[in-house]
Design a protein around this motif. Structure first.
Motif, PDB file in Angstrom:
ATOM      1  N   ASP A 261      68.120  14.854  45.238  1.00  0.00           N
ATOM      2  CA  ASP A 261      67.630  16.160  45.651  1.00  0.00           C
ATOM      3  C   ASP A 261      66.329  16.432  44.935  1.00  0.00           C
ATOM      4  O   ASP A 261      66.311  16.694  43.744  1.00  0.00           O
ATOM      5  CB  ASP A 261      68.671  17.238  45.308  1.00  0.00           C
TER       6      ASP A 261
ATOM      7  N   ALA B 184      69.887   8.315  47.340  1.00  0.00           N
ATOM      8  CA  ALA B 184      69.526   9.701  47.657  1.00  0.00           C
ATOM      9  C   ALA B 184      69.400  10.528  46.397  1.00  0.00           C
ATOM     10  O   ALA B 184      70.078  10.307  45.399  1.00  0.00           O
ATOM     11  CB  ALA B 184      70.589  10.315  48.576  1.00  0.00           C
TER      12      ALA B 184
ATOM     13  N   LEU C 213      73.144  19.016  53.446  1.00  0.00           N
ATOM     14  CA  LEU C 213      72.589  18.919  52.096  1.00  0.00           C
ATOM     15  C   LEU C 213      73.696  18.898  51.058  1.00  0.00           C
ATOM     16  O   LEU C 213      73.697  18.065  50.144  1.00  0.00           O
ATOM     17  CB  LEU C 213      71.647  20.094  51.834  1.00  0.00           C
TER      18      LEU C 213
ATOM     19  N   SER D 138      75.595  15.611  51.098  1.00  0.00           N
ATOM     20  CA  SER D 138      74.867  14.551  50.408  1.00  0.00           C
ATOM     21  C   SER D 138      75.028  14.668  48.900  1.00  0.00           C
ATOM     22  O   SER D 138      75.198  13.661  48.193  1.00  0.00           O
ATOM     23  CB  SER D 138      73.381  14.610  50.787  1.00  0.00           C
ATOM     24  N   LYS D 139      74.990  15.894  48.379  1.00  0.00           N
ATOM     25  CA  LYS D 139      75.115  16.083  46.930  1.00  0.00           C
ATOM     26  C   LYS D 139      76.508  15.701  46.439  1.00  0.00           C
ATOM     27  O   LYS D 139      76.654  15.085  45.378  1.00  0.00           O
ATOM     28  CB  LYS D 139      74.820  17.538  46.578  1.00  0.00           C
TER      29      LYS D 139
ATOM     30  N   LEU E 201      71.642  12.729  53.237  1.00  0.00           N
ATOM     31  CA  LEU E 201      70.260  13.173  53.038  1.00  0.00           C
ATOM     32  C   LEU E 201      69.451  13.013  54.318  1.00  0.00           C
ATOM     33  O   LEU E 201      68.674  13.904  54.687  1.00  0.00           O
ATOM     34  CB  LEU E 201      69.614  12.379  51.903  1.00  0.00           C
TER      35      LEU E 201
END
Length: 380
Positions: free
Chosen positions: A340, A338, A247, A250-251, A266
């Motif tokens: 969140d 992607a 996670l 991905s950020k 993601l």
């Protein structure tokens, strides 16, 4: 008085399996056991971790972010508007339905203009992208480090592949090792610092759910340590750190505008989350706690409490899984970009390009002027 309370609180019949006493778990020259008195270190240790976080964010993450040209500009407020400000402060920060329609008619604005004004008003105090990037880098570094450490520590036992072995010799023949001790203390200190810093960090939609998760996690860590239930406790902590690594990866990719890597991260997070927390956790770990422990050790009062709290934790996993599903829906709608789903503060680039422009737009006549202010469309 205090002695009587402690005697009542640490009742052996409640905390320990039958035919086991606290005397069986006293430290000797040949054996060391987890003691509840060891947990005091979480307070100074959490302060140390928070200090490490500040150093990493300021000395490592922020310089990297600046080199990558990640914006450090704070969110800009919307244009002053007496009508909208009255609604914002007195009625709601999220207008919808008839109220939204009424505001549009009253101001002669389009719906997206009203919603954009309210979004910008809510985001005035939100941190900059660079600050959010720095926080993400810290969490990434922590999760990677503690996951590798936990992986090495956990695989010193057979528990990952044979969960029934977690209960063999429990509790008086499972000794505390230095690796176990520091793994527990690090996790406990981290979640303790997160529980406090959460009120000062980036606010998300699931703020109170995350707060409840931190409290439940702290309770479960302290609980399992106090009664020497270390093997299954380490396994649970390892599973949770596993998916969090992807996670945060991905950020970081999202902040650096590496959309392909962000999407891969993601997908990796979603896959690892489902495998670890929706499949392995209930069908291996919870099964072992509910059935193997019942068979090998036998039921005892605190064991029932442990089962209930882990069931609550699993419900939280299912709740977060719904966000993952929403994230994938948004992923396909955006054509593979992607995002969140939990984050209320992270705005896409196209949304951030929408700004209030005064003289320029008025002179060019881009649209209807409201209170001397004109909104221009976002660049696509």
């Amino acid at each position: 008085m205090a002695s009587s309370f402690l005697t009542w609180f640490w009742n052996e019949r409640f905390w320990l399996p039958h035919n086991t006493t606290w005397a069986d778990l006293r430290n000797t020259e040949d054996a060391v056991f987890a003691q509840a008195t060891d947990l005091w270190i979480m307070f100074p240790y959490s302060i140390v971790l928070y200090g490490i976080r500040i150093l990493i964010e300021r000395l490592i993450a922020r310089p990297i972010g600046r080199k990558l040209q990640i914006s450090d500009v704070p969110n800009r407020p919307p244009a002053p508007n007496a009508v909208l400000e009255k609604v914002f402060y007195s009625i709601t920060k999220y207008p919808d339905g008839e109220r939204l329609e009424g505001l549009c008619k009253q101001l002669d604005w389009r719906e997206h203009q009203v919603l954009r004004w309210f979004r910008r008003k809510r985001e005035i105090d939100r941190p900059s992208k660079l600050m959010k990037f720095s926080e993400t880098v810290w969490r990434f570094m922590f999760y990677v480090t503690v996951f590798i450490y936990g992986l090495y520590t956990t695989f010193q036992t057979d528990c990952p592949t044979n969960t029934r072995s977690c209960w063999e010799g429990y509790p008086d023949r499972q000794h505390l090792k230095p690796l176990n001790y520091w793994y527990y203390q690090t996790e406990l200190a981290f979640y303790t610092s997160c529980t406090i810093s959460q009120f000062f960090d980036i606010k998300r939609k699931d703020f109170w759910i995350m707060f409840a998760h931190h409290i439940a996690t702290i309770f479960l860590i302290m609980f399992s340590y106090s009664i020497n239930m270390l093997n299954v406790g380490m396994l649970i902590m390892l599973l949770h750190d596993f998916s969090d690594v992807f996670l945060e990866t991905s950020k970081i990719a999202k902040y650096t505008k590496q959309e392909t890597f962000a999407t891969i991260g993601l997908i990796s997070f979603a896959t690892s989350f489902v495998l670890a927390r929706i499949v392995y956790f209930p069908f291996w770990i919870l099964y072992s706690i509910w059935f193997d422990a019942f068979d090998v050790v036998g039921p005892f009062p605190s064991w029932y409490i442990f089962c209930v709290w882990l069931a609550i934790l699993q419900f939280l996993h299912i709740y977060w899984c719904t966000f993952i599903v929403k994230g994938f829906i948004r992923l396909f709608k955006k054509g593979g970009q992607a995002d969140d789903e939990r984050s209320e503060s992270e705005v896409s680039d196209s949304e951030e390009d929408v700004d209030v422009t005064r003289a320029r737009t008025e002179s060019q006549g881009d649209g209807p002027g409201i209170n001397g202010v004109t909104l221009r469309k976002a660049h696509k």
